[in-house]
Write a protein that holds these residues in place. Structure first.
Motif, PDB file in Angstrom:
ATOM      1  N   SER A  62      84.125  56.567  52.332  1.00 41.77           N
ATOM      2  CA  SER A  62      84.523  57.683  53.183  1.00 41.77           C
ATOM      3  C   SER A  62      84.855  59.001  52.497  1.00 41.77           C
ATOM      4  O   SER A  62      84.599  60.072  53.071  1.00 41.77           O
ATOM      5  CB  SER A  62      85.742  57.272  54.027  1.00 41.77           C
ATOM      6  OG  SER A  62      86.871  57.034  53.191  1.00 41.77           O
ATOM      7  N   ALA A 110      81.349  55.541  59.715  1.00 48.08           N
ATOM      8  CA  ALA A 110      81.673  54.502  60.697  1.00 48.08           C
ATOM      9  C   ALA A 110      80.778  53.283  60.532  1.00 48.08           C
ATOM     10  O   ALA A 110      81.263  52.139  60.490  1.00 48.08           O
ATOM     11  CB  ALA A 110      81.552  55.071  62.109  1.00 48.08           C
ATOM     12  N   HIS A 169      82.170  49.571  59.415  1.00 50.65           N
ATOM     13  CA  HIS A 169      82.005  48.388  60.267  1.00 50.65           C
ATOM     14  C   HIS A 169      81.214  47.307  59.534  1.00 50.65           C
ATOM     15  O   HIS A 169      81.568  46.120  59.597  1.00 50.65           O
ATOM     16  CB  HIS A 169      81.266  48.760  61.564  1.00 50.65           C
ATOM     17  CG  HIS A 169      82.034  49.647  62.485  1.00 50.65           C
ATOM     18  ND1 HIS A 169      83.361  49.457  62.788  1.00 50.65           N
ATOM     19  CD2 HIS A 169      81.644  50.739  63.190  1.00 50.65           C
ATOM     20  CE1 HIS A 169      83.764  50.387  63.638  1.00 50.65           C
ATOM     21  NE2 HIS A 169      82.744  51.177  63.892  1.00 50.65           N
ATOM     22  N   TYR A 172      74.312  53.861  66.851  1.00 45.24           N
ATOM     23  CA  TYR A 172      75.734  54.188  66.929  1.00 45.24           C
ATOM     24  C   TYR A 172      75.928  55.512  67.664  1.00 45.24           C
ATOM     25  O   TYR A 172      76.865  55.665  68.454  1.00 45.24           O
ATOM     26  CB  TYR A 172      76.311  54.280  65.523  1.00 45.24           C
ATOM     27  CG  TYR A 172      77.817  54.126  65.455  1.00 45.24           C
ATOM     28  CD1 TYR A 172      78.371  52.863  65.272  1.00 45.24           C
ATOM     29  CD2 TYR A 172      78.676  55.219  65.550  1.00 45.24           C
ATOM     30  CE1 TYR A 172      79.743  52.699  65.193  1.00 45.24           C
ATOM     31  CE2 TYR A 172      80.043  55.062  65.489  1.00 45.24           C
ATOM     32  CZ  TYR A 172      80.564  53.790  65.294  1.00 45.24           C
ATOM     33  OH  TYR A 172      81.930  53.630  65.236  1.00 45.24           O
ATOM     34  N   SER A 210      77.976  55.982  71.023  1.00 44.08           N
ATOM     35  CA  SER A 210      79.072  56.961  71.052  1.00 44.08           C
ATOM     36  C   SER A 210      78.941  57.898  72.241  1.00 44.08           C
ATOM     37  O   SER A 210      79.931  58.225  72.898  1.00 44.08           O
ATOM     38  CB  SER A 210      79.085  57.771  69.751  1.00 44.08           C
ATOM     39  OG  SER A 210      79.293  56.941  68.628  1.00 44.08           O
ATOM     40  N   LEU A 253      88.565  53.568  63.256  1.00 45.07           N
ATOM     41  CA  LEU A 253      87.429  52.693  62.980  1.00 45.07           C
ATOM     42  C   LEU A 253      87.882  51.265  62.713  1.00 45.07           C
ATOM     43  O   LEU A 253      87.222  50.304  63.147  1.00 45.07           O
ATOM     44  CB  LEU A 253      86.643  53.230  61.780  1.00 45.07           C
ATOM     45  CG  LEU A 253      85.918  54.561  61.966  1.00 45.07           C
ATOM     46  CD1 LEU A 253      85.275  54.997  60.653  1.00 45.07           C
ATOM     47  CD2 LEU A 253      84.878  54.464  63.072  1.00 45.07           C
TER      48      LEU A 253
END
Length: 260
Positions: A25, A80, A84, A108, A112, A243
């Protein structure tokens, strides 16, 4: 009790895998920040009134703003999906950046958008209902203190059920990340009976966010640079916590993993 277990498990995901968290991240989170500074958008984001004036007067640099928005969305989805997949599939990130999963990221994004559209409808309905109830039950505030109390009550009564209901269908996001087919109906069915638990999670999330904002205002309110650094850290932490909560809910309610 399950609400606390979900929060605890989510925090353990973050702080128990801090090295992986940072590899997944931190660099990706810095990319939109660097772009914002390079495009000269920082003053607008730092001053809500300036942003509003720029929009009203038509002086907002829309090209730069949309470029920043697209990059911010892309990096957030990249983070994200990687997170995951790390938690649910034990897929290890690279030394610098996580793997690019274009198909999963596209899925995703679609999930979303579905979640956001449903959330907007839910927010409108709940806001109207709560607004009508409060207008009937509570007297109009006559002081700033009274206004703040009413605003806090309204915020909780509106925010908590919205977040709780979104959490009911939130498992469609981790499912998209790992390539599992799960529609809105399937997510809703898997989380049946968990609405009150998710409401408890929502309360804790709101309190954590308010607490971090309060700490930042008290410690760094007089320094633009320190306030900016703190704000970035808070946004990063809120992203990873959100998340992790979504991952925990998917793992527990869809995959039937224990909350340990």
């Amino acid at each position: 009790m399950n609400a606390i277990a979900i929060i605890r498990h989510s925090l353990q995901q973050i702080f128990g895998n801090l090295g992986a968290v940072l590899r997944i991240s931190i660099l990706l989170a810095l990319i939109p920040l660097a772009l914002m500074l390079a495009l000269g958008l920082a003053p607008l984001f730092a001053d809500e009134a300036a942003m509003q004036r720029a929009i009203e007067t038509g002086s907002l640099p829309w090209g730069k703003f949309l470029l920043f928005l697209l990059v911010a969305i892309a990096t957030a989805i990249w983070i994200a999906v990687a997170w995951h997949r790390f938690v649910l599939l034990e897929e290890q990130p690279g030394a610098v950046l996580p793997a690019w999963k274009g198909d999963r990221m596209l899925s995703y994004l679609v999930a979303s958008i579905i979640l956001i559209l449903i959330g907007i409808v839910v927010a409108i309905v709940i806001s109207l209902v709560v607004g009508l109830i409060l207008a009937t039950v509570l007297p109009a505030p006559t002081s700033m203190g009274g206004f703040i109390v009413v605003a806090v009550i309204a915020g909780l009564l509106i925010g908590v059920p919205i977040i709780a209901l979104i959490m009911r269908i939130g498992p469609i996001l981790p499912a998209a990340a790992v390539g599992e087919r799960l529609g809105v109906g399937g997510a809703w069915e898997a989380t049946r009976g968990a609405t009150l638990t998710f409401a408890g999670v929502a309360v804790v999330i709101i309190l954590i966010s308010l607490g971090l904002e309060f700490i930042g205002a008290r410690l760094f309110g007089r320094s633009v640079m320190l306030a900016g650094i703190w704000g970035f850290a808070v946004q990063w932490f809120n992203l990873m916590l959100g998340l992790s909560i979504a991952t925990t809910i998917y793992g527990h309610y869809v995959q039937r993993r224990p909350l340990v």
